[in-house]
Write a protein that holds these residues in place. Structure first.
Motif, mmCIF file in Angstrom:
data_model
loop_
_atom_site.group_PDB
_atom_site.id
_atom_site.type_symbol
_atom_site.label_atom_id
_atom_site.label_comp_id
_atom_site.label_asym_id
_atom_site.label_seq_id
_atom_site.Cartn_x
_atom_site.Cartn_y
_atom_site.Cartn_z
ATOM 1 N N PHE A 1 32.367 40.872 53.391
ATOM 2 C CA PHE A 1 33.325 41.934 53.074
ATOM 3 C C PHE A 1 32.920 42.741 51.846
ATOM 4 N N GLY A 2 31.983 42.289 51.141
ATOM 5 C CA GLY A 2 31.552 43.021 49.963
ATOM 6 C C GLY A 2 30.507 44.067 50.246
ATOM 7 N N MET A 3 30.045 44.169 51.477
ATOM 8 C CA MET A 3 29.076 45.204 51.808
ATOM 9 C C MET A 3 29.736 46.585 51.846
ATOM 10 N N VAL B 1 31.516 34.587 53.536
ATOM 11 C CA VAL B 1 32.568 35.489 54.026
ATOM 12 C C VAL B 1 32.817 36.602 53.006
ATOM 13 N N GLY B 2 32.874 36.217 51.742
ATOM 14 C CA GLY B 2 33.085 37.232 50.717
ATOM 15 C C GLY B 2 31.955 38.226 50.629
ATOM 16 N N THR C 1 39.886 32.436 54.120
ATOM 17 C CA THR C 1 38.627 31.848 53.623
ATOM 18 C C THR C 1 38.871 30.531 52.899
ATOM 19 N N VAL C 2 39.895 30.512 52.041
ATOM 20 C CA VAL C 2 40.193 29.272 51.300
ATOM 21 C C VAL C 2 40.626 28.170 52.251
ATOM 22 N N VAL C 3 41.511 28.475 53.182
ATOM 23 C CA VAL C 3 41.957 27.457 54.148
ATOM 24 C C VAL C 3 40.802 26.981 55.000
ATOM 25 N N GLY C 4 39.930 27.861 55.394
ATOM 26 C CA GLY C 4 38.770 27.463 56.181
ATOM 27 C C GLY C 4 37.836 26.541 55.412
ATOM 28 N N SER D 1 29.829 21.819 48.365
ATOM 29 C CA SER D 1 28.972 22.987 48.104
ATOM 30 C C SER D 1 28.770 23.802 49.371
ATOM 31 N N LEU D 2 28.661 23.114 50.517
ATOM 32 C CA LEU D 2 28.511 23.820 51.786
ATOM 33 C C LEU D 2 29.755 24.642 52.103
ATOM 34 N N CYS D 3 30.926 24.045 51.868
ATOM 35 C CA CYS D 3 32.162 24.785 52.153
ATOM 36 C C CYS D 3 32.304 26.008 51.235
ATOM 37 N N VAL D 4 31.968 25.825 49.958
ATOM 38 C CA VAL D 4 32.018 26.963 49.034
ATOM 39 C C VAL D 4 31.014 28.028 49.443
#
Length: 482
Positions: free
Chosen positions: A432-434, A428-429, A454-457, A419-422
């Motif tokens: 970029f959504g601002m 991050v999303g 983001t996914v790899v991170g 849950s923390l990783c998600v």
């Protein structure tokens, strides 16, 4: 609890069913009140004492009035004064007599409602003994046994009567089992071995006689040894001629009551042991016909109930042990258990009683009580071992539950890390959504780079954190195993 027992106690004070077992073989059931039972016991004691005094005085008079050959007048005068001395013995003050008499408060203990909290007791009074061992309560007199009939326990009375009537034969059958007729081959073998042993003994005897003729010093030593052998042979003949059936009726009754009580304790303890063992097998999952699985709440609840049952059973047996020890620690009580000798030899039961008489009179009752004390202690040891097994099973189940709980916590931790990783990827999303100018909106591969990064991170973060937690858990388990 008191309000519930009060009507029952009042009912028992008015209605008591008594089973009377007499020495002459007669039996009788009677219904009486507690007061009537007390008066009946006191009347029996008074009548027995009166008859005993009459018999002793008549024997003294017959001995004094019998013609004496070659006696002086002084000796005849001394013999005439002897009945007066014996007459004074029976009229000693109450304080000079050993032990106390039966009191109404002693009878009240016999009608209290049956409960596991009742303290077992063996009360010894002059000319009477009261045994209070739930559910068996009895009054022992010199020539009869009075049993307060428990509700729905007729089998106890049947066993008790068989043990009292059977005497030494029934006791031997209980200890050694019923005797089987010997086989002919075994008998011939025994006879043959005895004959060979006698032949060898005769050879040894002749050899000793030859050696005695050769050496006089050895002859003197042999005479000493032979005198010792004669003493041993005389003792062996006395043991063979002993009639164990002459045990007084009151001691036979006490032995039968205690044997019945210990038999009930043994049966109840075995039932408790069996039920507890089955419950522990179900908890461990090794019961026959049971599928392998984790411990259930139902089995745990049963184990807790059986643990309380073991404690109650142990308290019953411990009460029996305390009752036996209370009497064994008091030589006067064991001396007064000889109700027959208290009537036939009252001069031996006057205070102060010498230590020799106390030890002599308390010898046989002590042997009876010690036997059943050892049996009760064996039951206590068995229950202690059972308690240890229950505690071990509880610890084992607790360890299993702790292991399951730890696995659930570890899974919960992994889910929390995921849950923390998600949440990091969502962060991050959200950046970029601002609706702000970031100068990469027009880049042709910007979306792909940000998404892949983001996914790899998130995956790397989850892998690194999971590895850290696994190493921490393995380090903790290795530390516990050391």
């Amino acid at each position: 609890m008191t309000t519930h027992h009060t009507p029952l106690l009042e009912e028992r004070l008015h209605q008591i069913i008594v089973f009377e077992l007499r020495e002459d073989g007669g039996t009788e059931y009677s219904t009486m009140t507690l007061r009537a039972l007390y008066n009946y016991v006191v009347a029996l004691i008074t009548e027995a004492c009166r008859i005993s005094n009459i018999e002793r005085q008549s024997s003294i008079i017959q001995r004094d009035t019998s013609p004496a050959s070659n006696t002086t007048s002084l000796l005849h005068h001394d013999n005439l004064e002897q009945p007066t001395g014996h007459h004074k013995i029976f009229h000693k003050p109450h304080k000079e007599r050993l032990g106390g008499y039966l009191h109404p408060r002693d009878m009240r203990r016999l009608v209290t409602p049956f409960s596991s909290s009742n303290e077992p007791q063996l009360m010894v009074r002059r000319h009477v003994m009261l045994l209070n061992f739930d559910p068996l309560r009895a009054i022992v007199l010199r020539d009869r046994l009075l049993v307060i009939v428990p509700d729905g326990a007729d089998s106890i009375l049947i066993d008790l009567e068989r043990r009292v009537r059977g005497g030494i034969t029934e006791m031997e059958n209980q200890v050694f089992g019923k005797e089987r007729p010997p086989k002919s081959s075994g008998t011939s073998t025994v006879k043959k071995s005895r004959s060979s042993a006698e032949f060898e003994t005769n050879d040894d005897t002749h050899q000793l006689e030859d050696n005695d003729k050769k050496d006089s010093a050895i002859s003197d030593k042999t005479e000493i040894v032979s005198s010792d052998d004669d003493i041993v042979e005389d003792e062996w003949e006395e043991l063979q001629k002993m009639n164990w059936d002459n045990m007084p009726f009151e001691l036979q009754s006490v032995d039968a009551v205690l044997q019945t009580v210990t038999a009930m304790l043994v049966v109840d303890a075995r039932k408790v042991h069996h039920r507890s063992t089955v419950a522990m097998s179900e908890l461990r999952g090794d019961a026959p016909g049971q599928k392998r699985g984790g411990p259930g709440e139902h089995a745990q609840e049963r184990l807790r109930l059986h643990k309380d049952e073991v404690k109650m059973m142990e308290s019953r047996v411990q009460g029996f042990v305390r009752a036996m020890n209370d009497v064994l620690d008091d030589d006067e009580d064991m001396t007064l258990m000889n109700l027959s000798r208290l009537l036939t030899h009252p001069e031996r039961f006057l205070q102060p009683v010498p230590e020799e008489i106390l030890h002599e009179e308390s010898d046989e009752p002590e042997l009876i009580l010690e036997v059943y004390l050892q049996q009760a202690l064996s039951i206590v040891n068995e229950l202690d071992l059972l308690k240890g097994q229950i505690i071990t099973t509880e610890e084992q189940i607790s360890m299993q539950l702790d292991a399951i709980r730890n696995r659930l916590l570890f899974i919960n931790t992994l889910l929390s890390v995921a849950s923390l990783c998600v949440a990091i990827g969502s962060f991050v999303g959200s950046i970029f959504g601002m609706n702000l100018t970031n100068h990469i909106e027009d880049h042709p591969t910007a979306f792909t780079r940000v998404t892949v990064g983001t996914v790899v991170g998130m995956i790397l973060a989850w892998a690194i954190l999971s590895r850290i937690f696994q190493q921490a858990a393995s380090t903790r388990s290795n530390w516990k195993s050391r």
